[in-house]
Scaffold this motif. Structure first.
Motif: not given
Length: 374
Positions: A96, A98-99, A253, A255
């Motif tokens: 993850n 990109d988070l 979250k 995505k």
């Protein structure tokens, strides 16, 4: 002090036996160290691609992470919760990126409040941003949204749509590489031919002007072909944009990624042994047959393998005959002197020093010293 054999009274030092035993023992120890190192490399290498479980960790600071455990180590800590003693921590591959802008997290045992093994958590390998670890909420199939409930039919539907999306991505890459690449090659070839005529005959010659008209006409035709192929590529890309996967990590979250951007996926904690072996073999196949991606952190090493084999074959074909002829000349025909002695010394140095040393020297001297001054 000289050592004597109590039985025969012979001087063992003079015969060199202690030194022979010492050298033999050192050689044996060296061989064992090399064998142990090779075994360590093999064990770590063979287990690298084997899929492991994914744990969900509720930490004492209310933070929640999920990851695949990696190596462990013992650390010293003075924290009260660690009992003022040595503590063990584990490196978890959380993905993850990109988070959270990190792929790995160290977690000490005393920091964990609760550890669980969710059966519906997925390990998803992507073309970009590394793996995603989390849950699948739904599939967006064109205009239809299908909720994912972790049932057998949902997994089969996802696998089917994923394979279809992969075929579309391969088709796009094939068109871009072959069809568009062929057109670009033809354009460049015609441009170079025109440039040769300009250099040879001048840009005012009849031959050049005639070739320029032909080049412009061919360029128009090739551009028309290029636009048609590009439209086909854009059509396939637009279809891929409509087939999506809606994901959610352990912190909630969301995505959204394209199905065509997924390399492989599997339920990390509920996959069977056969499924793990299948994943393991597919990772090895990807490693050996594909190009690297993500700044050489993922993908395969096919270009390196091809380059090594090609260089070795070229050296065998071109260098070996010259080497054999040079050795015969130096040994049988060359007049002995300082020049021949210097050449032999250089040959011995080349044979005795690993080639990587010369490569590092060449990189430092030619790239950093000479290249840096240009």
């Amino acid at each position: 002090m000289k050592k004597h054999n109590k039985i025969t009274g012979q001087n063992l030092t003079a015969r060199g036996e202690p030194f022979l035993w010492t050298m033999g023992g050192a050689l044996a120890v060296g061989i064992l160290m090399v064998a142990g190192f090779l075994c360590l490399v093999i064990v770590n290498g063979l287990t690298t691609f084997y899929p492991g479980p994914v744990y969900k960790l509720n930490l004492n600071n209310s933070k929640i992470i999920a990851g695949e455990p990696g190596r462990k180590e013992t650390i010293k800590t003075d924290l009260a919760q660690a009992g003022n003693r040595l503590a063990e921590r584990t490196l978890y591959k959380t993905g993850n990126f990109d988070l959270y802008n990190e792929d790995y997290v160290w977690v000490a045992d005393y920091e964990i409040n609760k550890l669980s093994v969710p059966q519906d958590i997925f390990f998803i390998e992507r073309m970009e941003w590394g793996p995603f670890i989390g849950f699948i909420k739904a599939l967006q199939l064109d205009k239809n949204r299908v909720e994912f409930n972790f049932l057998e039919k949902d997994i089969r539907l996802l696998e089917k749509e994923h394979q279809t999306a992969l075929q579309r991505r391969k088709k796009i890459l094939r068109i871009e590489k072959k069809d568009i690449g062929r057109i670009n090659h033809l354009i460049e070839e015609k441009r170079l031919n025109l440039r040769r005529l300009e250099i040879k005959h001048g840009d005012q010659s009849k031959l050049y002007k005639s070739a320029l008209q032909d080049y412009q006409q061919s360029l128009l035709e090739l551009e028309i072909r290029y636009k048609k192929i590009q439209e086909k590529v854009e059509f396939e890309k637009n279809i891929n944009d409509k087939f999506l996967l809606i994901l959610e990590d352990v912190n909630g979250k969301e995505k959204i990624i394209k199905l065509s951007e997924i390399v492989r996926f599997y339920p990390a904690n509920s996959i069977t042994l056969f499924g793990k072996i299948k994943i393991y073999l597919s990772r090895w196949y990807e490693f050996l047959t594909t190009r690297p991606r993500e700044a050489n952190t993922e993908g395969g090493v096919l270009p390196a393998i091809f380059g090594t084999v090609a260089m070795t074959l070229l050296m065998v074909v071109f260098v070996a005959p010259f080497g054999i002829m040079a050795s015969l000349y130096l040994r049988e025909y060359a007049k002995q002197g300082r020049m021949v002695s210097l050449v032999k010394i250089c040959v011995n140095n080349l044979a005795g020093v690993p080639s990587i040393v010369y490569g590092v020297f060449g990189l430092g001297f030619f790239a950093y010293i000479i290249g840096g001054s240009i």
